[in-house]
Design an enzyme around this catalytic site. Structure first.
Site, PDB file in Angstrom:
ATOM      1  N   THR A 217       0.867  -1.175   0.000  1.00 18.19           N
ATOM      2  CA  THR A 217       0.000   0.000   0.000  1.00 18.19           C
ATOM      3  C   THR A 217       0.904   1.225   0.000  1.00 18.19           C
ATOM      4  OG1 THR A 217      -1.827  -1.057   1.149  1.00 18.19           O
ATOM      5  CG2 THR A 217      -1.604   1.308   1.486  1.00 18.19           C
ATOM      6  N   ASP A 248      -9.140   0.152   5.228  1.00 13.19           N
ATOM      7  CA  ASP A 248      -9.020   1.468   5.890  1.00 13.19           C
ATOM      8  C   ASP A 248      -8.545   2.567   4.953  1.00 13.19           C
ATOM      9  OD1 ASP A 248      -6.546  -0.030   5.798  1.00 13.19           O
ATOM     10  OD2 ASP A 248      -5.644   1.602   6.944  1.00 13.19           O
ATOM     11  N   GLY A 269      -1.478  -1.348   6.766  1.00  7.73           N
ATOM     12  CA  GLY A 269      -1.536  -2.495   7.669  1.00  7.73           C
ATOM     13  C   GLY A 269      -2.851  -3.223   7.520  1.00  7.73           C
TER      14      GLY A 269
HETATM   15  N1  ASP Z   1      -4.495  -1.206   4.784  1.00  4.73           N
HETATM   16  C1  ASP Z   1      -4.715  -1.883   3.550  1.00  4.73           C
HETATM   17  C2  ASP Z   1      -6.040  -2.573   3.603  1.00  4.73           C
HETATM   18  O1  ASP Z   1      -6.367  -3.148   4.602  1.00  4.73           O
HETATM   19  C3  ASP Z   1      -3.676  -2.897   3.231  1.00  4.73           C
HETATM   20  C4  ASP Z   1      -2.254  -2.509   3.515  1.00  4.73           C
HETATM   21  O2  ASP Z   1      -1.977  -1.408   3.947  1.00  4.73           O
HETATM   22  O3  ASP Z   1      -1.379  -3.337   3.298  1.00  4.73           O
HETATM   23  O4  ASP Z   1      -6.733  -2.583   2.620  1.00  4.73           O
END
Ligand code: ASP
Length: 350
Positions: A217, A248, A269
Protein backbone atom coordinates in the site's frame (compact mmCIF):
# COMPACT_ATOMS: atom_id res chain seq x y z
CA UNK A 1 29.57 50.64 28.76
CA UNK A 2 30.80 50.73 25.18
CA UNK A 3 32.90 47.65 25.87
CA UNK A 4 29.93 45.78 27.25
CA UNK A 5 27.90 46.53 24.12
CA UNK A 6 30.69 45.29 21.85
CA UNK A 7 31.13 42.18 23.96
CA UNK A 8 27.40 41.40 23.79
CA UNK A 9 27.40 41.92 20.04
CA UNK A 10 30.35 39.56 19.65
CA UNK A 11 28.59 36.93 21.75
CA UNK A 12 25.47 37.16 19.62
CA UNK A 13 27.48 36.91 16.42
CA UNK A 14 29.35 33.89 17.68
CA UNK A 15 26.21 31.99 18.63
CA UNK A 16 24.68 32.77 15.23
CA UNK A 17 27.74 31.37 13.45
CA UNK A 18 28.36 28.25 15.50
CA UNK A 19 24.74 27.20 15.69
CA UNK A 20 23.31 28.03 12.30
CA UNK A 21 20.14 26.05 12.66
CA UNK A 22 19.57 25.59 16.37
CA UNK A 23 15.92 24.69 16.04
CA UNK A 24 16.31 21.40 14.16
CA UNK A 25 17.30 18.41 16.24
CA UNK A 26 17.76 15.23 14.28
CA UNK A 27 16.88 12.76 16.99
CA UNK A 28 17.38 9.43 15.24
CA UNK A 29 18.31 8.95 11.64
CA UNK A 30 15.33 9.48 9.38
CA UNK A 31 12.66 7.72 11.37
CA UNK A 32 11.78 10.86 13.23
CA UNK A 33 12.52 14.55 13.36
CA UNK A 34 12.03 16.98 16.22
CA UNK A 35 11.74 20.67 15.46
CA UNK A 36 11.16 23.52 17.90
CA UNK A 37 7.87 25.31 17.46
CA UNK A 38 9.50 28.71 17.05
CA UNK A 39 11.27 28.01 13.74
CA UNK A 40 9.90 28.37 10.22
CA UNK A 41 8.47 24.95 9.30
CA UNK A 42 10.57 23.28 6.59
CA UNK A 43 8.75 21.91 3.54
CA UNK A 44 8.59 18.16 4.03
CA UNK A 45 7.41 15.03 2.23
CA UNK A 46 7.16 11.63 3.91
CA UNK A 47 6.06 8.47 2.11
CA UNK A 48 5.44 4.79 2.73
CA UNK A 49 5.19 1.82 0.42
CA UNK A 50 3.56 -0.59 2.84
CA UNK A 51 4.48 -2.49 6.00
CA UNK A 52 4.82 -6.21 6.61
CA UNK A 53 7.22 -9.09 6.92
CA UNK A 54 9.99 -7.24 5.15
CA UNK A 55 13.30 -8.80 6.12
CA UNK A 56 16.69 -8.15 4.62
CA UNK A 57 17.46 -11.86 4.36
CA UNK A 58 14.44 -12.33 2.09
CA UNK A 59 15.27 -9.44 -0.22
CA UNK A 60 17.60 -9.71 -3.18
CA UNK A 61 19.98 -6.77 -3.74
CA UNK A 62 18.25 -6.12 -7.09
CA UNK A 63 14.81 -5.91 -5.52
CA UNK A 64 16.09 -3.74 -2.69
CA UNK A 65 17.61 -1.42 -5.26
CA UNK A 66 14.38 -1.36 -7.27
CA UNK A 67 12.32 -0.37 -4.20
CA UNK A 68 14.86 2.21 -3.10
CA UNK A 69 15.08 3.89 -6.46
CA UNK A 70 11.31 3.99 -6.99
CA UNK A 71 10.74 5.47 -3.53
CA UNK A 72 13.51 8.00 -4.21
CA UNK A 73 11.98 8.93 -7.54
CA UNK A 74 8.58 9.46 -5.91
CA UNK A 75 10.13 11.65 -3.19
CA UNK A 76 11.98 13.71 -5.79
CA UNK A 77 8.87 14.27 -7.88
CA UNK A 78 6.78 15.34 -4.89
CA UNK A 79 9.48 17.48 -3.36
CA UNK A 80 10.10 19.34 -6.61
CA UNK A 81 6.45 20.44 -6.44
CA UNK A 82 6.88 21.68 -2.87
CA UNK A 83 10.13 23.47 -3.73
CA UNK A 84 8.42 25.38 -6.51
CA UNK A 85 5.86 26.57 -3.99
CA UNK A 86 3.25 23.98 -5.01
CA UNK A 87 0.63 22.75 -2.57
CA UNK A 88 0.94 19.78 -0.27
CA UNK A 89 -2.17 18.36 -1.99
CA UNK A 90 -0.41 18.38 -5.37
CA UNK A 91 2.75 16.90 -3.89
CA UNK A 92 0.84 14.06 -2.21
CA UNK A 93 -1.19 13.29 -5.33
CA UNK A 94 1.75 13.29 -7.75
CA UNK A 95 3.96 11.29 -5.40
CA UNK A 96 1.32 8.60 -5.03
CA UNK A 97 0.77 8.66 -8.78
CA UNK A 98 4.39 7.52 -9.30
CA UNK A 99 4.01 4.66 -6.83
CA UNK A 100 0.66 3.60 -8.31
CA UNK A 101 2.30 3.28 -11.73
CA UNK A 102 4.97 0.92 -10.39
CA UNK A 103 4.26 -2.84 -10.24
CA UNK A 104 6.36 -2.98 -7.07
CA UNK A 105 3.59 -1.63 -4.87
CA UNK A 106 0.13 -2.83 -3.99
CA UNK A 107 -1.59 0.18 -5.52
CA UNK A 108 -2.58 0.92 -9.10
CA UNK A 109 -0.50 -1.31 -11.39
CA UNK A 110 0.70 -3.74 -8.69
CA UNK A 111 -2.63 -4.17 -6.90
CA UNK A 112 -3.38 -7.48 -5.19
CA UNK A 113 -6.23 -9.79 -6.20
CA UNK A 114 -9.56 -10.41 -4.54
CA UNK A 115 -10.73 -13.92 -3.73
CA UNK A 116 -12.50 -14.12 -7.09
CA UNK A 117 -9.43 -13.00 -9.03
CA UNK A 118 -10.14 -9.33 -9.63
CA UNK A 119 -8.53 -6.06 -8.57
CA UNK A 120 -10.55 -3.59 -6.53
CA UNK A 121 -8.73 -0.41 -5.67
CA UNK A 122 -9.19 2.07 -2.83
CA UNK A 123 -7.72 5.55 -2.34
CA UNK A 124 -8.25 8.74 -0.38
CA UNK A 125 -6.81 12.22 -0.02
CA UNK A 126 -7.34 14.98 2.56
CA UNK A 127 -6.48 18.66 2.71
CA UNK A 128 -5.32 19.74 6.17
CA UNK A 129 -6.18 23.38 5.57
CA UNK A 130 -9.84 23.00 4.68
CA UNK A 131 -10.53 19.48 5.99
CA UNK A 132 -11.94 18.69 2.58
CA UNK A 133 -11.46 15.09 1.56
CA UNK A 134 -12.17 12.68 -1.27
CA UNK A 135 -12.11 8.91 -1.59
CA UNK A 136 -12.92 6.04 -3.92
CA UNK A 137 -13.45 2.42 -2.96
CA UNK A 138 -13.57 -0.74 -5.03
CA UNK A 139 -12.80 0.89 -8.37
CA UNK A 140 -11.81 -1.53 -11.14
CA UNK A 141 -10.79 0.50 -14.15
CA UNK A 142 -9.28 3.74 -12.84
CA UNK A 143 -5.57 3.72 -13.63
CA UNK A 144 -4.71 6.11 -10.81
CA UNK A 145 -7.26 5.91 -7.99
CA UNK A 146 -5.62 8.81 -6.10
CA UNK A 147 -6.62 11.10 -8.98
CA UNK A 148 -10.19 9.88 -8.69
CA UNK A 149 -10.17 10.55 -4.94
CA UNK A 150 -9.12 14.12 -5.58
CA UNK A 151 -11.80 14.56 -8.24
CA UNK A 152 -14.42 13.35 -5.77
CA UNK A 153 -13.18 15.96 -3.33
CA UNK A 154 -13.05 18.83 -5.80
CA UNK A 155 -15.75 18.10 -8.34
CA UNK A 156 -18.51 16.40 -6.40
CA UNK A 157 -20.50 17.26 -3.29
CA UNK A 158 -19.41 13.93 -1.77
CA UNK A 159 -16.49 12.58 0.19
CA UNK A 160 -16.54 8.94 -0.91
CA UNK A 161 -17.76 7.11 -3.97
CA UNK A 162 -17.65 3.35 -4.41
CA UNK A 163 -17.86 0.64 -7.06
CA UNK A 164 -19.21 1.18 -10.54
CA UNK A 165 -20.50 4.66 -9.73
CA UNK A 166 -16.99 5.73 -8.83
CA UNK A 167 -15.54 4.23 -12.03
CA UNK A 168 -18.16 6.06 -14.10
CA UNK A 169 -17.56 9.29 -12.22
CA UNK A 170 -13.82 8.99 -12.91
CA UNK A 171 -14.54 8.52 -16.61
CA UNK A 172 -16.81 11.56 -16.67
CA UNK A 173 -14.01 13.53 -15.03
CA UNK A 174 -11.70 12.64 -17.91
CA UNK A 175 -9.42 10.35 -15.94
CA UNK A 176 -7.59 7.54 -17.68
CA UNK A 177 -9.43 4.22 -17.51
CA UNK A 178 -7.75 0.91 -18.29
CA UNK A 179 -8.86 -2.62 -19.06
CA UNK A 180 -8.80 -4.72 -15.91
CA UNK A 181 -5.92 -6.76 -17.41
CA UNK A 182 -3.68 -3.72 -16.86
CA UNK A 183 -3.59 -4.56 -13.16
CA UNK A 184 -2.38 -8.13 -13.68
CA UNK A 185 1.04 -8.94 -12.27
CA UNK A 186 2.31 -12.50 -11.93
CA UNK A 187 3.61 -11.87 -8.42
CA UNK A 188 0.20 -10.80 -7.09
CA UNK A 189 -1.56 -13.60 -8.96
CA UNK A 190 0.76 -16.17 -7.41
CA UNK A 191 0.16 -14.62 -3.99
CA UNK A 192 -3.57 -15.14 -4.48
CA UNK A 193 -3.09 -18.79 -5.47
CA UNK A 194 -1.05 -19.35 -2.35
CA UNK A 195 -3.56 -17.59 -0.12
CA UNK A 196 -6.41 -19.59 -1.69
CA UNK A 197 -4.56 -22.78 -0.93
CA UNK A 198 -4.12 -21.75 2.67
CA UNK A 199 -7.65 -20.34 2.85
CA UNK A 200 -6.40 -17.20 4.51
CA UNK A 201 -6.97 -13.56 3.84
CA UNK A 202 -3.73 -11.76 3.33
CA UNK A 203 -1.06 -13.74 5.04
CA UNK A 204 1.11 -10.69 4.72
CA UNK A 205 0.29 -8.95 7.93
CA UNK A 206 -0.68 -11.80 10.10
CA UNK A 207 1.95 -14.42 9.72
CA UNK A 208 5.40 -13.13 10.54
CA UNK A 209 6.83 -16.56 9.71
CA UNK A 210 5.71 -16.33 6.16
CA UNK A 211 8.92 -15.52 4.35
CA UNK A 212 7.81 -13.79 1.20
CA UNK A 213 5.20 -11.51 2.62
CA UNK A 214 5.67 -7.89 1.74
CA UNK A 215 3.26 -5.04 1.69
CA UNK A 216 2.78 -2.42 -0.85
CA UNK A 217 0.00 0.00 0.00
CA UNK A 218 1.34 3.48 -0.68
CA UNK A 219 0.88 6.77 1.12
CA UNK A 220 2.25 10.28 1.39
CA UNK A 221 2.02 13.19 3.79
CA UNK A 222 3.35 16.65 2.96
CA UNK A 223 3.88 20.11 4.42
CA UNK A 224 4.09 22.99 1.93
CA UNK A 225 5.55 26.49 1.95
CA UNK A 226 2.28 27.93 3.21
CA UNK A 227 2.28 25.61 6.20
CA UNK A 228 -0.51 23.42 4.85
CA UNK A 229 -0.59 19.69 5.47
CA UNK A 230 -2.08 17.00 3.22
CA UNK A 231 -2.29 13.22 3.32
CA UNK A 232 -3.17 10.50 0.81
CA UNK A 233 -3.24 6.71 0.60
CA UNK A 234 -3.80 4.23 -2.25
CA UNK A 235 -4.08 0.44 -2.20
CA UNK A 236 -5.28 -2.75 -3.81
CA UNK A 237 -6.33 -3.88 -0.34
CA UNK A 238 -5.48 -7.34 0.92
CA UNK A 239 -4.79 -10.47 -1.10
CA UNK A 240 -7.76 -12.84 -1.13
CA UNK A 241 -10.12 -10.24 0.30
CA UNK A 242 -13.75 -11.00 -0.40
CA UNK A 243 -14.98 -8.97 -3.35
CA UNK A 244 -16.65 -5.82 -2.12
CA UNK A 245 -14.45 -5.68 0.97
CA UNK A 246 -13.24 -2.16 1.73
CA UNK A 247 -10.22 -1.56 3.96
CA UNK A 248 -9.02 1.47 5.89
CA UNK A 249 -7.14 3.20 3.07
CA UNK A 250 -10.13 5.08 1.60
CA UNK A 251 -11.64 5.80 5.01
CA UNK A 252 -10.97 9.29 6.31
CA UNK A 253 -9.82 9.00 9.90
CA UNK A 254 -8.63 5.40 9.55
CA UNK A 255 -6.26 5.23 6.57
CA UNK A 256 -5.87 8.94 5.90
CA UNK A 257 -6.27 12.14 7.90
CA UNK A 258 -4.94 15.69 7.67
CA UNK A 259 -5.57 18.74 9.79
CA UNK A 260 -3.23 21.73 10.00
CA UNK A 261 -4.05 21.99 13.72
CA UNK A 262 -2.60 18.57 14.45
CA UNK A 263 -1.05 16.35 11.80
CA UNK A 264 -1.25 14.49 8.51
CA UNK A 265 -1.30 10.68 8.65
CA UNK A 266 -1.29 7.82 6.13
CA UNK A 267 -1.68 4.26 7.39
CA UNK A 268 -0.73 0.84 6.11
CA UNK A 269 -1.54 -2.49 7.67
CA UNK A 270 -4.37 -4.86 8.43
CA UNK A 271 -7.23 -2.56 7.50
CA UNK A 272 -9.90 -4.08 9.70
CA UNK A 273 -7.88 -3.10 12.78
CA UNK A 274 -7.10 0.35 11.42
CA UNK A 275 -10.80 0.98 10.84
CA UNK A 276 -11.87 -0.23 14.28
CA UNK A 277 -9.17 1.76 16.04
CA UNK A 278 -9.73 4.82 13.81
CA UNK A 279 -5.96 5.01 13.67
CA UNK A 280 -5.21 8.18 11.71
CA UNK A 281 -7.74 10.29 13.59
CA UNK A 282 -6.82 8.75 16.92
CA UNK A 283 -3.28 10.07 16.49
CA UNK A 284 -4.63 13.56 15.70
CA UNK A 285 -7.11 13.37 18.61
CA UNK A 286 -4.39 12.40 21.09
CA UNK A 287 -2.57 15.56 20.02
CA UNK A 288 -5.64 17.78 20.03
CA UNK A 289 -7.36 16.62 23.20
CA UNK A 290 -4.59 14.76 24.97
CA UNK A 291 -1.81 17.28 24.53
CA UNK A 292 0.51 14.58 23.19
CA UNK A 293 3.34 15.30 20.78
CA UNK A 294 3.17 13.77 17.31
CA UNK A 295 5.75 11.20 18.30
CA UNK A 296 4.01 10.19 21.54
CA UNK A 297 0.63 9.95 19.83
CA UNK A 298 1.75 7.89 16.84
CA UNK A 299 3.96 5.62 18.91
CA UNK A 300 1.17 4.92 21.39
CA UNK A 301 -1.36 4.06 18.71
CA UNK A 302 0.93 1.88 16.58
CA UNK A 303 3.19 0.26 19.16
CA UNK A 304 0.73 -0.11 22.01
CA UNK A 305 -2.94 0.06 21.09
CA UNK A 306 -2.70 -1.72 17.75
CA UNK A 307 0.12 -4.04 18.68
CA UNK A 308 -1.63 -5.34 21.79
CA UNK A 309 -4.63 -6.25 19.66
CA UNK A 310 -2.57 -7.90 16.91
CA UNK A 311 -3.20 -5.07 14.45
CA UNK A 312 -0.08 -5.21 12.31
CA UNK A 313 1.09 -2.21 10.30
CA UNK A 314 2.44 1.29 10.57
CA UNK A 315 1.88 4.94 9.76
CA UNK A 316 3.72 7.97 8.49
CA UNK A 317 2.78 11.15 10.33
CA UNK A 318 3.83 14.79 9.97
CA UNK A 319 2.84 17.91 11.88
CA UNK A 320 2.69 21.55 10.83
CA UNK A 321 6.11 22.28 12.40
CA UNK A 322 7.76 19.68 10.17
CA UNK A 323 8.14 17.00 12.85
CA UNK A 324 7.65 13.57 11.37
CA UNK A 325 7.55 9.96 12.57
CA UNK A 326 7.22 6.61 10.83
CA UNK A 327 6.39 4.00 13.47
CA UNK A 328 5.49 0.41 12.53
CA UNK A 329 5.01 -2.78 14.50
CA UNK A 330 5.89 -5.16 11.65
CA UNK A 331 9.31 -6.41 10.60
CA UNK A 332 9.72 -3.61 8.10
CA UNK A 333 8.04 -0.75 6.27
CA UNK A 334 9.06 0.81 2.98
CA UNK A 335 9.41 4.47 3.84
CA UNK A 336 11.24 7.65 2.99
CA UNK A 337 11.48 11.34 3.70
CA UNK A 338 12.82 14.50 2.20
CA UNK A 339 12.93 17.79 4.05
CA UNK A 340 14.15 21.25 3.11
CA UNK A 341 17.92 21.45 3.39
CA UNK A 342 18.37 17.70 3.68
CA UNK A 343 19.06 14.71 1.50
CA UNK A 344 16.40 12.21 0.46
CA UNK A 345 16.38 9.24 2.84
CA UNK A 346 14.81 5.85 2.14
CA UNK A 347 14.49 3.11 4.74
CA UNK A 348 13.11 -0.41 4.52
CA UNK A 349 13.95 -2.49 7.58
CA UNK A 350 13.56 -2.02 11.30
N1 ASP B 1 -4.49 -1.21 4.78
C1 ASP B 1 -4.71 -1.88 3.55
C2 ASP B 1 -6.04 -2.57 3.60
O1 ASP B 1 -6.37 -3.15 4.60
C3 ASP B 1 -3.68 -2.90 3.23
C4 ASP B 1 -2.25 -2.51 3.52
O2 ASP B 1 -1.98 -1.41 3.95
O3 ASP B 1 -1.38 -3.34 3.30
O4 ASP B 1 -6.73 -2.58 2.62
Amino acid sequence: MKHLAIFTLLLLLQSACTNQNPSIVNTAKADKQTIEASSIPPITLVIHGGAGTILKENMSPELEEAYTSKLTEALNVGFAILEKGGSSMDAVQKTIHILEDSPLFNAGKGAVFTNDGHNELDASIMDGKTLHAGAVAGVKTVKNPIDAARKVMENSPHVMMAGQGADIFAKEQGLELVDSSYFFTQKRWDALQKALKNEQMELDHDDPNNKDKKKGTVGAVALDKNGNLAAGTSTGGMTNKRWGRVGDSPIIGAGTYANNETCAVSSTGHGEFFIRYVVAYDIAALMEYGGKSLEEAADYVVNQKLKEQGGRGGVIALDAQGNYVMPFNTEGMFRGVVQEGKEVEVLIYR
